[in-house]
Design a protein around this motif. Structure first.
Motif, mmCIF file in Angstrom:
data_model
loop_
_atom_site.group_PDB
_atom_site.id
_atom_site.type_symbol
_atom_site.label_atom_id
_atom_site.label_comp_id
_atom_site.label_asym_id
_atom_site.label_seq_id
_atom_site.Cartn_x
_atom_site.Cartn_y
_atom_site.Cartn_z
ATOM 1 N N THR A 252 0.832 -1.207 0.000
ATOM 2 C CA THR A 252 0.000 0.000 0.000
ATOM 3 C C THR A 252 0.863 1.252 0.000
ATOM 4 O O THR A 252 0.597 2.211 -0.736
ATOM 5 C CB THR A 252 -0.935 0.020 1.220
ATOM 6 O OG1 THR A 252 -1.803 -1.115 1.166
ATOM 7 C CG2 THR A 252 -1.775 1.289 1.253
ATOM 8 N N MET A 253 1.904 1.276 0.821
ATOM 9 C CA MET A 253 2.792 2.435 0.878
ATOM 10 C C MET A 253 3.426 2.714 -0.481
ATOM 11 O O MET A 253 3.523 3.869 -0.910
ATOM 12 C CB MET A 253 3.878 2.216 1.935
ATOM 13 C CG MET A 253 3.394 2.282 3.354
ATOM 14 S SD MET A 253 4.713 1.928 4.552
ATOM 15 C CE MET A 253 3.825 2.127 6.105
ATOM 16 N N LEU A 254 3.844 1.661 -1.168
ATOM 17 C CA LEU A 254 4.485 1.836 -2.460
ATOM 18 C C LEU A 254 3.492 2.300 -3.522
ATOM 19 O O LEU A 254 3.790 3.202 -4.314
ATOM 20 C CB LEU A 254 5.141 0.525 -2.903
ATOM 21 C CG LEU A 254 6.348 0.068 -2.079
ATOM 22 C CD1 LEU A 254 6.803 -1.311 -2.538
ATOM 23 C CD2 LEU A 254 7.496 1.060 -2.174
ATOM 24 N N SER A 255 2.298 1.716 -3.524
ATOM 25 C CA SER A 255 1.316 2.066 -4.552
ATOM 26 C C SER A 255 0.758 3.474 -4.352
ATOM 27 O O SER A 255 0.420 4.156 -5.320
ATOM 28 C CB SER A 255 0.173 1.045 -4.562
ATOM 29 O OG SER A 255 -0.552 1.068 -3.347
ATOM 30 N N LYS A 256 0.685 3.922 -3.096
ATOM 31 C CA LYS A 256 0.141 5.249 -2.791
ATOM 32 C C LYS A 256 1.230 6.301 -2.611
ATOM 33 O O LYS A 256 0.918 7.488 -2.423
ATOM 34 C CB LYS A 256 -0.709 5.186 -1.514
ATOM 35 C CG LYS A 256 -1.900 4.243 -1.591
ATOM 36 C CD LYS A 256 -2.929 4.717 -2.607
ATOM 37 C CE LYS A 256 -4.159 3.825 -2.605
ATOM 38 N NZ LYS A 256 -5.169 4.270 -3.598
ATOM 39 N N ASP A 257 2.494 5.873 -2.657
ATOM 40 C CA ASP A 257 3.637 6.770 -2.491
ATOM 41 C C ASP A 257 3.544 7.536 -1.176
ATOM 42 O O ASP A 257 3.618 8.769 -1.126
ATOM 43 C CB ASP A 257 3.734 7.745 -3.660
ATOM 44 C CG ASP A 257 5.067 8.485 -3.692
ATOM 45 O OD1 ASP A 257 6.032 7.971 -3.113
ATOM 46 O OD2 ASP A 257 5.121 9.590 -4.289
ATOM 47 N N ILE A 258 3.378 6.791 -0.075
ATOM 48 C CA ILE A 258 3.292 7.377 1.261
ATOM 49 C C ILE A 258 4.275 6.677 2.193
ATOM 50 O O ILE A 258 4.716 5.557 1.916
ATOM 51 C CB ILE A 258 1.870 7.295 1.844
ATOM 52 C CG1 ILE A 258 1.360 5.836 1.809
ATOM 53 C CG2 ILE A 258 0.920 8.210 1.072
ATOM 54 C CD1 ILE A 258 -0.027 5.657 2.390
ATOM 55 N N GLU A 259 4.616 7.343 3.291
ATOM 56 C CA GLU A 259 5.596 6.805 4.228
ATOM 57 C C GLU A 259 4.969 6.359 5.538
ATOM 58 O O GLU A 259 5.658 5.755 6.364
ATOM 59 C CB GLU A 259 6.681 7.850 4.517
ATOM 60 C CG GLU A 259 7.492 8.240 3.292
ATOM 61 C CD GLU A 259 8.498 9.335 3.591
ATOM 62 O OE1 GLU A 259 8.530 9.823 4.753
ATOM 63 O OE2 GLU A 259 9.258 9.710 2.675
ATOM 64 N N GLN A 260 3.700 6.660 5.763
ATOM 65 C CA GLN A 260 3.034 6.254 6.986
ATOM 66 C C GLN A 260 1.551 6.041 6.732
ATOM 67 O O GLN A 260 0.962 6.667 5.857
ATOM 68 C CB GLN A 260 3.230 7.278 8.109
ATOM 69 C CG GLN A 260 2.844 8.695 7.769
ATOM 70 C CD GLN A 260 3.940 9.438 7.070
ATOM 71 O OE1 GLN A 260 5.097 9.384 7.477
ATOM 72 N NE2 GLN A 260 3.603 10.154 6.008
ATOM 73 N N ILE A 261 0.958 5.127 7.512
ATOM 74 C CA ILE A 261 -0.462 4.816 7.398
ATOM 75 C C ILE A 261 -1.063 4.833 8.797
ATOM 76 O O ILE A 261 -0.597 4.102 9.686
ATOM 77 C CB ILE A 261 -0.708 3.434 6.762
ATOM 78 C CG1 ILE A 261 0.026 3.296 5.430
ATOM 79 C CG2 ILE A 261 -2.201 3.205 6.566
ATOM 80 C CD1 ILE A 261 -0.131 1.929 4.777
ATOM 81 N N PRO A 262 -2.100 5.645 9.035
ATOM 82 C CA PRO A 262 -2.775 5.626 10.338
ATOM 83 C C PRO A 262 -3.381 4.253 10.621
ATOM 84 O O PRO A 262 -3.961 3.626 9.726
ATOM 85 C CB PRO A 262 -3.862 6.699 10.192
ATOM 86 C CG PRO A 262 -3.330 7.627 9.137
ATOM 87 C CD PRO A 262 -2.610 6.734 8.172
ATOM 88 N N LEU A 263 -3.224 3.793 11.844
ATOM 89 C CA LEU A 263 -3.808 2.529 12.289
ATOM 90 C C LEU A 263 -5.160 2.827 12.937
ATOM 91 O O LEU A 263 -5.259 3.679 13.822
ATOM 92 C CB LEU A 263 -2.888 1.849 13.300
ATOM 93 C CG LEU A 263 -3.329 0.488 13.834
ATOM 94 C CD1 LEU A 263 -3.182 -0.578 12.758
ATOM 95 C CD2 LEU A 263 -2.521 0.112 15.081
ATOM 96 N N VAL A 264 -6.199 2.134 12.487
ATOM 97 C CA VAL A 264 -7.547 2.396 13.002
ATOM 98 C C VAL A 264 -8.165 1.122 13.541
ATOM 99 O O VAL A 264 -7.825 0.012 13.138
ATOM 100 C CB VAL A 264 -8.458 2.991 11.910
ATOM 101 C CG1 VAL A 264 -7.946 4.347 11.445
ATOM 102 C CG2 VAL A 264 -8.598 2.039 10.724
ATOM 103 N N SER A 265 -9.081 1.318 14.482
ATOM 104 C CA SER A 265 -9.938 0.255 14.986
ATOM 105 C C SER A 265 -11.350 0.754 14.818
ATOM 106 O O SER A 265 -11.788 1.639 15.560
ATOM 107 C CB SER A 265 -9.631 -0.046 16.457
ATOM 108 O OG SER A 265 -10.508 -1.038 16.954
ATOM 109 N N GLY A 266 -12.053 0.250 13.815
ATOM 110 C CA GLY A 266 -13.326 0.843 13.447
ATOM 111 C C GLY A 266 -13.090 2.217 12.865
ATOM 112 O O GLY A 266 -12.305 2.385 11.935
ATOM 113 N N ASP A 267 -13.701 3.230 13.456
ATOM 114 C CA ASP A 267 -13.486 4.611 13.017
ATOM 115 C C ASP A 267 -12.493 5.360 13.904
ATOM 116 O O ASP A 267 -12.259 6.552 13.709
ATOM 117 C CB ASP A 267 -14.824 5.373 13.005
ATOM 118 C CG ASP A 267 -15.785 4.838 11.950
ATOM 119 O OD1 ASP A 267 -15.292 4.325 10.928
ATOM 120 O OD2 ASP A 267 -17.007 4.914 12.158
#
Length: 285
Positions: A252-267
């Motif tokens: 996902t990071m490579l395809s979206k060209d991002i370095e971080q992804i927020p971790l969620v539980s539900g909303d």
């Protein structure tokens, strides 16, 4: 898998040469969104590797123009180092790019993204669930915060991002160092010094002891638009749940060209998964 299999070879590495100025590197950092660029010095025996300059170095030291004074030493590696070994080096040294150097000659660059790509491609361990790799301390800012203030918050937090919160405390977007650098510019000016002593409550009172008569000294400052963060953040935020594998997060990071992804539980926002966090799963190999 070794560094030689993952690195960008010297022929494809963008570098800047000594002597040089910040203008030589600024366009690379802004237009190509690099986090840092190696510095080399031409010589009779070919070029020699001298150091690295990052986007943080330019923002933190706006008064400095010469590359020789802006660059810094960072750990280096060799082409036969294994991917887990270089991942451990990156984590321990808190660096995103490691020059590959043999006998003072730059052979290439291996980056966090290169290691993440190895994880995404299945050439390095990617079976760990991201819930165990994520950080629970999340750097945040309010969407109405002036951008210069948000930049200071990111700098003091020593992370390259800030999750942006809306009026209800909900996640409204993500702001990164790259977003800020894209709109930052260095401006020239003059400061008068020499005539008077500063007031007792002046934060820069110590400067007044240099008084030797009226004069003007050239200054350099990074100018960042004093507009709300909401105008510069990414609103379409990609998120991940704790059960996802590191390999999926890497893809996902490579395809979206991002370095971080927020971790969620539900909303609910419960953490952050940075690309460097994926490397920690390799450090015990």
């Amino acid at each position: 898998m070794n560094v030689a299999d993952a690195m960008t070879p010297r022929s494809d590495v963008v570098t800047v040469e000594l002597p040089g100025t910040r203008d030589d590197i600024l366009e690379y950092l802004q237009e190509r969104a690099f986090s840092s660029v190696p510095v080399v010095k031409p010589g009779e025996d070919g070029e020699q590797y001298r150091g690295l300059i990052s986007r943080n170095d330019l923002i933190e030291r706006p008064e400095e123009d010469q590359l020789a004074l802006l660059m810094r030493d960072v750990p280096t590696t060799t082409s036969d180092t294994t991917i887990p070994e270089v991942a451990s080096l990156m984590v321990d040294a808190r660096t995103r790019r490691v020059p590959v150097v043999e006998d003072d000659h730059l052979e290439g660059i291996v980056t966090v993204t290169d290691v993440v790509r190895a994880i995404a491609d299945g050439q390095a361990d990617g079976d760990t669930e991201v819930g165990g790799l994520a950080r629970r301390d999340v750097n945040t800012t309010y969407e109405g915060t002036p951008l210069p203030v948000a930049e200071r918050e990111i700098s003091y937090a020593q992370v390259p991002y800030s999750v942006v919160l809306g009026d209800e405390g909900d996640m409204a977007g993500v702001l990164t160092e790259v977003d800020i650098l894209e709109v930052a510019r260095v401006v020239e000016g003059e400061d008068k010094t020499g005539d008077s002593m500063a007031a007792d409550d002046d934060d820069w009172k110590w400067e007044s002891i240099k008084a030797v008569g009226s004069r003007y000294l050239p200054t350099r400052n990074v100018q960042i638009p004093a507009e709300p963060v909401r105008g510069f953040m990414t609103e379409d935020v990609v998120t991940v749940t704790g059960k996802r594998k590191a390999r999926e997060a890497a893809q996902t990071m490579l395809s979206k060209d991002i370095e971080q992804i927020p971790l969620v539980s539900g909303d609910e926002l419960v953490g952050i998964v940075r690309d460097v966090d994926l490397l920690t799963a390799l450090t015990d190999e």
